[in-house]
Design a protein around this motif. Structure first.
Motif, PDB file in Angstrom:
ATOM      1  N   GLY A 285       0.779  -1.081  -0.120  1.00 26.29           N
ATOM      2  CA  GLY A 285      -0.147   0.139  -0.048  1.00 26.29           C
ATOM      3  C   GLY A 285       0.673   1.373  -0.011  1.00 26.29           C
ATOM      4  O   GLY A 285       1.702   1.717  -0.761  1.00 26.29           O
ATOM      5  N   ARG A 286       0.586   2.050   0.999  1.00 23.31           N
ATOM      6  CA  ARG A 286       1.363   3.393   1.140  1.00 23.31           C
ATOM      7  C   ARG A 286       2.645   3.247   1.939  1.00 23.31           C
ATOM      8  O   ARG A 286       3.516   3.998   2.148  1.00 23.31           O
ATOM      9  CB  ARG A 286       0.694   4.320   1.744  1.00 23.31           C
ATOM     10  CG  ARG A 286       0.179   4.205   3.142  1.00 23.31           C
ATOM     11  CD  ARG A 286      -0.744   5.406   3.627  1.00 23.31           C
ATOM     12  NE  ARG A 286      -0.917   5.340   5.074  1.00 23.31           N
ATOM     13  CZ  ARG A 286      -0.479   6.005   5.936  1.00 23.31           C
ATOM     14  NH1 ARG A 286       0.664   6.851   5.368  1.00 23.31           N
ATOM     15  NH2 ARG A 286      -0.676   6.039   7.200  1.00 23.31           N
ATOM     16  N   TRP A 287       3.075   1.873   2.318  1.00 25.16           N
ATOM     17  CA  TRP A 287       4.250   1.816   3.142  1.00 25.16           C
ATOM     18  C   TRP A 287       5.297   1.151   2.442  1.00 25.16           C
ATOM     19  O   TRP A 287       4.941  -0.138   1.589  1.00 25.16           O
ATOM     20  CB  TRP A 287       3.904   0.783   4.473  1.00 25.16           C
ATOM     21  CG  TRP A 287       2.800   1.561   5.373  1.00 25.16           C
ATOM     22  CD1 TRP A 287       1.448   1.275   5.480  1.00 25.16           C
ATOM     23  CD2 TRP A 287       3.126   2.768   6.120  1.00 25.16           C
ATOM     24  NE1 TRP A 287       0.894   2.109   6.441  1.00 25.16           N
ATOM     25  CE2 TRP A 287       1.754   2.784   6.876  1.00 25.16           C
ATOM     26  CE3 TRP A 287       4.168   3.423   6.448  1.00 25.16           C
ATOM     27  CZ2 TRP A 287       1.714   3.933   7.842  1.00 25.16           C
ATOM     28  CZ3 TRP A 287       4.129   4.223   7.485  1.00 25.16           C
ATOM     29  CH2 TRP A 287       2.888   4.660   8.065  1.00 25.16           C
ATOM     30  N   LEU A 355      13.190 -10.547  14.118  1.00 27.84           N
ATOM     31  CA  LEU A 355      12.817  -9.784  13.097  1.00 27.84           C
ATOM     32  C   LEU A 355      12.158  -8.354  13.635  1.00 27.84           C
ATOM     33  O   LEU A 355      11.506  -8.100  14.387  1.00 27.84           O
ATOM     34  CB  LEU A 355      11.453 -10.449  12.364  1.00 27.84           C
ATOM     35  CG  LEU A 355      11.126  -9.747  11.026  1.00 27.84           C
ATOM     36  CD1 LEU A 355      12.191  -9.850   9.885  1.00 27.84           C
ATOM     37  CD2 LEU A 355       9.744 -10.380  10.648  1.00 27.84           C
ATOM     38  N   LEU A 356      13.096  -7.371  12.787  1.00 26.98           N
ATOM     39  CA  LEU A 356      12.750  -5.858  13.117  1.00 26.98           C
ATOM     40  C   LEU A 356      12.339  -5.313  11.626  1.00 26.98           C
ATOM     41  O   LEU A 356      12.781  -5.687  10.441  1.00 26.98           O
ATOM     42  CB  LEU A 356      13.760  -5.059  13.439  1.00 26.98           C
ATOM     43  CG  LEU A 356      14.115  -5.449  14.841  1.00 26.98           C
ATOM     44  CD1 LEU A 356      15.679  -4.753  15.245  1.00 26.98           C
ATOM     45  CD2 LEU A 356      13.153  -4.588  16.008  1.00 26.98           C
ATOM     46  N   VAL A 357      10.980  -4.586  11.706  1.00 26.30           N
ATOM     47  CA  VAL A 357      10.297  -4.166  10.467  1.00 26.30           C
ATOM     48  C   VAL A 357      10.150  -2.786  10.639  1.00 26.30           C
ATOM     49  O   VAL A 357       9.513  -2.428  11.570  1.00 26.30           O
ATOM     50  CB  VAL A 357       8.720  -4.901  10.219  1.00 26.30           C
ATOM     51  CG1 VAL A 357       8.367  -4.429   8.875  1.00 26.30           C
ATOM     52  CG2 VAL A 357       9.146  -6.559  10.280  1.00 26.30           C
ATOM     53  N   LEU A 358      10.820  -1.972   9.496  1.00 26.81           N
ATOM     54  CA  LEU A 358      10.771  -0.625   9.782  1.00 26.81           C
ATOM     55  C   LEU A 358       9.878  -0.120   8.609  1.00 26.81           C
ATOM     56  O   LEU A 358      10.188  -0.496   7.378  1.00 26.81           O
ATOM     57  CB  LEU A 358      12.029  -0.153   9.493  1.00 26.81           C
ATOM     58  CG  LEU A 358      12.194   1.555   9.323  1.00 26.81           C
ATOM     59  CD1 LEU A 358      11.903   2.312  10.520  1.00 26.81           C
ATOM     60  CD2 LEU A 358      13.692   2.099   9.004  1.00 26.81           C
ATOM     61  N   SER A 359       8.782   0.525   8.856  1.00 28.71           N
ATOM     62  CA  SER A 359       7.858   0.963   8.036  1.00 28.71           C
ATOM     63  C   SER A 359       7.891   2.383   7.884  1.00 28.71           C
ATOM     64  O   SER A 359       7.765   3.196   8.591  1.00 28.71           O
ATOM     65  CB  SER A 359       6.255   0.557   8.118  1.00 28.71           C
ATOM     66  OG  SER A 359       6.420  -0.845   8.486  1.00 28.71           O
ATOM     67  N   LEU A 360       8.098   2.954   6.521  1.00 30.07           N
ATOM     68  CA  LEU A 360       8.315   4.555   6.122  1.00 30.07           C
ATOM     69  C   LEU A 360       7.370   4.616   4.852  1.00 30.07           C
ATOM     70  O   LEU A 360       7.046   3.750   4.227  1.00 30.07           O
ATOM     71  CB  LEU A 360       9.693   4.560   5.573  1.00 30.07           C
ATOM     72  CG  LEU A 360      10.801   4.488   6.559  1.00 30.07           C
ATOM     73  CD1 LEU A 360      12.112   4.612   6.020  1.00 30.07           C
ATOM     74  CD2 LEU A 360      10.543   5.307   7.773  1.00 30.07           C
ATOM     75  N   PRO A 361       6.621   5.778   4.803  1.00 33.04           N
ATOM     76  CA  PRO A 361       5.829   6.085   3.846  1.00 33.04           C
ATOM     77  C   PRO A 361       6.499   6.070   2.448  1.00 33.04           C
ATOM     78  O   PRO A 361       7.564   6.659   2.435  1.00 33.04           O
ATOM     79  CB  PRO A 361       5.169   7.592   4.032  1.00 33.04           C
ATOM     80  CG  PRO A 361       5.395   7.739   5.633  1.00 33.04           C
ATOM     81  CD  PRO A 361       6.816   6.923   5.921  1.00 33.04           C
ATOM     82  N   VAL A 362       5.800   5.666   1.476  1.00 39.56           N
ATOM     83  CA  VAL A 362       6.409   5.338   0.168  1.00 39.56           C
ATOM     84  C   VAL A 362       6.496   6.807  -0.495  1.00 39.56           C
ATOM     85  O   VAL A 362       5.631   7.616  -0.601  1.00 39.56           O
ATOM     86  CB  VAL A 362       5.556   4.593  -0.841  1.00 39.56           C
ATOM     87  CG1 VAL A 362       6.067   4.394  -2.128  1.00 39.56           C
ATOM     88  CG2 VAL A 362       5.571   2.902  -0.370  1.00 39.56           C
ATOM     89  N   ALA A 363       7.496   7.140  -1.330  1.00 35.82           N
ATOM     90  CA  ALA A 363       7.592   8.532  -1.882  1.00 35.82           C
ATOM     91  C   ALA A 363       6.813   8.513  -3.118  1.00 35.82           C
ATOM     92  O   ALA A 363       6.421   7.501  -3.795  1.00 35.82           O
ATOM     93  CB  ALA A 363       8.942   8.438  -2.485  1.00 35.82           C
ATOM     94  N   PRO A 364       6.038   9.989  -3.145  1.00 39.04           N
ATOM     95  CA  PRO A 364       5.028   9.964  -4.270  1.00 39.04           C
ATOM     96  C   PRO A 364       5.630  10.043  -5.329  1.00 39.04           C
ATOM     97  O   PRO A 364       6.747  10.298  -5.735  1.00 39.04           O
ATOM     98  CB  PRO A 364       4.209  11.166  -3.752  1.00 39.04           C
ATOM     99  CG  PRO A 364       5.646  11.847  -3.115  1.00 39.04           C
ATOM    100  CD  PRO A 364       6.043  10.816  -2.118  1.00 39.04           C
TER     101      PRO A 364
END
Length: 364
Positions: A285-287, A355-364
């Motif tokens: 999605g957006r992540w 397990l470490l999961v880093l979630s960042l907003p996807v660049a537009p």
């Protein structure tokens, strides 16, 4: 004697309502008691002071919105009554206007209220000021920052002294100097981490705006790994990255590099020799998801609860019985993630390891 003991252990009288109300009147927290129709049936002196209500003003049997012009509080009370669950709300008197019963009183003091449901629709509302908590937190942050800055100079001086001593030491001195250098490096990293956290807690609006760039995540992972590659080669630990398509985020490249470096360094610390660190990049999605897995013993239940707290160091069984690091690495990663509108989660992988999961907003 037996008669005397029976009198001594006689059951005390039941506590009456007057005594309870007397204690609540002197409570350091404000208290409002509301009936099922949202009318005020009791208010203690602390609540009057917090809400800037005149001590002699008649308040009983008035509706809550008449006494406190705060729709957020009124809504929280209604939700507590309908859901039968406690509700918390924050507001400021200056933001909603002073009480209509004392219009000349204006304050910007932030308040917090907890609406607790009772039986048959009655509600108890406990109110406290957030001003003291905020000032204490700010004072603590300033203190940590000042101490970290003050430690930098003597640590640098000590490092220079140990470097000069290491030029021509005896065998006995060499071991002691090496240990001293190692501890000085650890303290310098700790000071650096404290200053980094303080900078993340109090970001400059100007720097936040100017440092935003479009960043290629795979390239960022590779550059972060190159920093710790010499340490990984000594233990024959390899990086395996899986990625399909392009993965871009918008953010501060230096901060994102620091976050990935901390995550990879953490995975390396808890990995056995001759193992792999797996990095999987995906878009949901957006992540933009960045998953980093080691092949160590995984997180303990205590780790899962506290791993992102400052100065918490993981279960020593994960690192061969030693508590390593300053306990600030994952806290820094969390602050960087939040600063970029993202988040980080940790769990144990189904096939073993952490397990470490880093979630960042996807660049537009």
């Amino acid at each position: 004697m037996i008669f005397g003991l029976s009198r001594l252990w006689r059951r005390p009288k039941r506590l009456n309502a007057e005594q309870l109300l007397s204690w609540l009147e002197d409570s350091p927290q404000g208290l409002l008691v509301l009936d099922p129709w949202n009318r005020l049936q009791h208010i203690n002196s602390r609540a009057r002071r917090l809400l800037h209500l005149a001590s002699g003003s008649p308040l009983l049997n008035r509706y809550l919105l008449e006494v406190v012009r705060c729709h957020q509080l009124d809504q929280a009370v209604q939700e507590a009554r309908s859901s039968n669950k406690s509700q918390r709300v924050n507001w400021s008197i200056s933001a909603v206007g002073a009480s209509p019963l004392e219009p000349e009183s204006i304050s910007s003091e932030p308040l917090e209220a907890i609406a607790i449901p009772g039986s048959h629709g009655w509600i108890g509302v406990f109110i406290q000021s957030c001003q003291s908590l905020q000032s204490q937190q700010q004072q603590q942050e300033r203190w940590v920052s000042d101490v970290a800055h003050e430690l930098r100079t003597p640590l640098t001086a000590l490092s220079l002294v140990t470097e000069s001593l290491a030029l021509n030491p005896s065998k006995k001195q060499a071991v002691q100097i090496e240990r001293l250098q190692r501890e000085l490096q650890r303290l310098q990293r700790l000071v650096s981490d404290l200053l980094e956290l303080n900078r993340l807690d109090n970001p400059s609006p100007k720097s936040t705006e100017t440092n935003q760039q479009k960043v290629d995540v795979p390239d960022l992972v590779i550059k972060a790994w190159q920093t710790i590659a010499p340490l990984a080669e000594q233990r024959q630990v390899d990086l395996v990255m899986e990625s399909s398509g392009s993965h871009w985020v918008v953010g501060d490249p230096a901060l994102l590099h620091r976050a990935l470096l901390n995550l990879l360094d953490n995975a390396l610390r808890f990995s056995p020799n001759e193992a792999e660190i797996n990095v999987n990049l995906s878009t949901e999605g957006r992540w933009q998801r960045i998953e980093i897995r080691d092949q160590g013993n995984g997180f303990s239940s205590e780790d899962l609860q506290h791993m992102f707290e400052r100065f918490y160091r993981g279960d020593p069984s994960r690192s061969g019985g030693k508590r390593i690091g300053s306990g600030l690495g994952l806290a820094i990663v969390q602050q960087i993630a939040v600063a970029h509108g993202g988040h980080i989660r940790g769990r144990n992988h189904s096939k073993g390891g952490a397990l470490l999961v880093l979630s960042l907003p996807v660049a537009p």
